[in-house]
Design an enzyme around this catalytic site. Structure first.
Site, PDB file in Angstrom:
ATOM      1  N   ILE A   1     118.362 101.820  57.430  1.00 49.73           N
ATOM      2  CA  ILE A   1     118.717 102.248  56.077  1.00 49.73           C
ATOM      3  C   ILE A   1     117.569 103.196  55.720  1.00 49.73           C
ATOM      4  CG2 ILE A   1     119.137 101.572  53.683  1.00 49.73           C
ATOM      5  CD1 ILE A   1     121.211 100.325  55.538  1.00 49.73           C
ATOM      6  N   PRO A   2     117.802 104.502  55.835  1.00 51.63           N
ATOM      7  CA  PRO A   2     116.696 105.475  55.878  1.00 51.63           C
ATOM      8  C   PRO A   2     116.035 105.787  54.534  1.00 51.63           C
ATOM      9  CG  PRO A   2     118.784 106.609  55.997  1.00 51.63           C
ATOM     10  CD  PRO A   2     119.105 105.139  55.989  1.00 51.63           C
ATOM     11  N   CYS A   3     115.390 104.787  53.949  1.00 43.00           N
ATOM     12  CA  CYS A   3     114.695 105.004  52.680  1.00 43.00           C
ATOM     13  C   CYS A   3     113.536 105.995  52.842  1.00 43.00           C
ATOM     14  CB  CYS A   3     114.228 103.678  52.091  1.00 43.00           C
ATOM     15  SG  CYS A   3     113.156 102.713  53.158  1.00 43.00           S
ATOM     16  N   HIS A   4     113.081 106.198  54.087  1.00 44.01           N
ATOM     17  CA  HIS A   4     112.003 107.166  54.320  1.00 44.01           C
ATOM     18  C   HIS A   4     112.465 108.604  54.044  1.00 44.01           C
ATOM     19  CE1 HIS A   4     114.150 106.969  58.193  1.00 44.01           C
ATOM     20  NE2 HIS A   4     113.766 108.222  58.360  1.00 44.01           N
TER      21      HIS A   4
END
Length: 160
Positions: free
Chosen positions: A125-128
């Site tokens: 889950i690419p919160c970056h």
């Protein structure tokens, strides 16, 4: 009660602890440990091994999408935010404001930021990929240096 398993993956930017059941992954978080503690065992579920292998492919630059099953554990709002994060393409960025708009809640920018910070499935889950509206890097549970590294890593492997 469902049994939880752990497996560590030594990434180029630190040990990642994978937690899951026989069916799905529930957590992928950077550990501040220097060494691997949770090693693959005979009883380690296939889903954890698949997750580790897919993370390895991601770090090698040959995987852009993850296909193992995972479970989102949070409020309905958090799940909405996390699902919206998965729509931010590999090697691209979005803002908290754009995520708030995408879930039809334009005023929830701070709440989106809070949900982002509670994401337990790092990288997948690419919160970056979420940055400030001004283009600056903002908080990342794994540390801003890791966020910057992940964004640069993805840019270096992006398919034209």
């Amino acid at each position: 009660m469902t049994r939880q398993y752990k497996l560590d993956y030594e990434s180029p930017i630190g040990v990642i602890e994978i937690i899951g059941t026989d069916e799905a992954i529930s957590s992928i978080m950077f550990s501040e440990r220097e060494t691997i503690v949770n090693v693959k065992q005979d009883e380690t579920p296939k889903v954890l091994v698949d997750c580790m292998e897919q993370l390895h492919e991601y770090f090698k630059g040959s995987r852009y999408v993850f296909t193992f099953p995972y479970i989102l554990e949070g409020t309905d709002f958090q799940k909405k935010v996390w699902n919206a994060l998965t729509l931010v393409p590999y090697a691209e960025t979005g803002s908290y404001k754009e995520i708030a708009a995408s879930i039809q809640n334009e005023k929830a920018i701070r709440a989106v930021g809070s949900a982002n910070g509670k994401n337990l499935l790092s990288i997948v889950i690419p919160c970056h990929r979420i940055i400030g509206t001004n283009g600056k890097l903002t908080g990342y549970t794994g540390g801003l240096w890791r966020k910057e590294w992940l964004l640069q890593h993805e840019k270096s492997f992006k398919q034209s």
